[in-house]
Scaffold this active site. Structure first.
Site, mmCIF file in Angstrom:
data_model
loop_
_atom_site.group_PDB
_atom_site.id
_atom_site.type_symbol
_atom_site.label_atom_id
_atom_site.label_comp_id
_atom_site.label_asym_id
_atom_site.label_seq_id
_atom_site.Cartn_x
_atom_site.Cartn_y
_atom_site.Cartn_z
ATOM 1 N N GLN A 35 4.693 -6.543 -0.536
ATOM 2 C CA GLN A 35 3.692 -6.093 -1.503
ATOM 3 C C GLN A 35 3.817 -6.814 -2.843
ATOM 4 O O GLN A 35 3.636 -6.222 -3.902
ATOM 5 C CB GLN A 35 3.820 -4.578 -1.703
ATOM 6 C CG GLN A 35 3.591 -3.797 -0.432
ATOM 7 C CD GLN A 35 3.841 -2.307 -0.621
ATOM 8 O OE1 GLN A 35 4.008 -1.814 -1.728
ATOM 9 N NE2 GLN A 35 3.863 -1.587 0.485
ATOM 10 N N CYS A 36 4.084 -8.089 -2.785
ATOM 11 C CA CYS A 36 4.317 -8.904 -3.975
ATOM 12 C C CYS A 36 3.147 -9.868 -4.176
ATOM 13 O O CYS A 36 2.470 -10.246 -3.226
ATOM 14 C CB CYS A 36 5.626 -9.690 -3.769
ATOM 15 S SG CYS A 36 6.047 -10.811 -5.119
#
Length: 185
Positions: free
Chosen positions: A58-59
């Site tokens: 989730q970067c």
């Protein structure tokens, strides 16, 4: 004059930080568990170039998985090993279980290179590989964010590190990889 001496001292200290690495251990002395819980021994990759990347699903840099897979596809047969190391150390951007991480990587990016279980990559609780990297290569080996890259040469020693903003498809990253692959032991 005093300013010049100060800069000389700082530069010398930075150079010594990596030049004096004694390497009482090599990367091959470490292991991880893969996403299925099996041992992933770096010793299996002796005499290969190993790229260790701490990753997160989730970067903002998660799209780098695409280029990591391309590097793996293009250079695996030449002796390169790409290893993704999930970590939740930065912004809680890898909250999933091993199964969730594996499903995400395979479904979204078609990842086929080795992936480890989620580990800590910085601080006192860091995985032993990352503690070793810091001890032997200095602060530039410590991930500052997700998708930090550590390139280990065929001799089991760190050649170079790259921050998150350097994409694996960048010319400077590819140049280091290709030079490492050409080196003879």
């Amino acid at each position: 004059m005093l300013r010049s001496i100060k800069y000389f001292f700082i530069i010398t200290m930075l150079m010594l930080q990596t030049a004096n690495a004694n390497y009482d251990k090599l990367a091959y002395d470490f292991n991880f568990n893969d996403l299925d819980g099996s041992k992933l021994n770096l010793s299996e990759y002796r005499n290969k170039v190993i790229v260790i990347v701490n990753v997160a699903s989730q970067c903002g840099f998660t799209k780098q998985y695409e280029d990591m897979q391309k590097i793996w596809d293009n250079y695996q047969s030449k002796g390169l090993v790409m290893i993704g190391v999930p970590s939740n150390d930065f912004g809680n951007q890898e909250p999933g279980s091993s199964k969730e991480i594996k499903n995400f990587c395979e479904a979204k990016f078609g990842i086929t290179f080795p992936m480890t279980e989620k580990v800590v990559v910085k601080g006192d609780n860091a995985h032993p590989f990352f503690k070793w990297a810091k001890k032997n290569y200095g602060k530039s080996a410590v991930p500052k964010w997700n998708f930090h890259k550590i390139i280990v040469g065929k001799d089991g020693k760190i050649i170079d590190t790259f921050s998150s903003i350097t994409n694996p498809s960048s010319k400077k990253f590819i140049k280091v990889v290709e030079e490492a692959l050409k080196k003879e032991l």
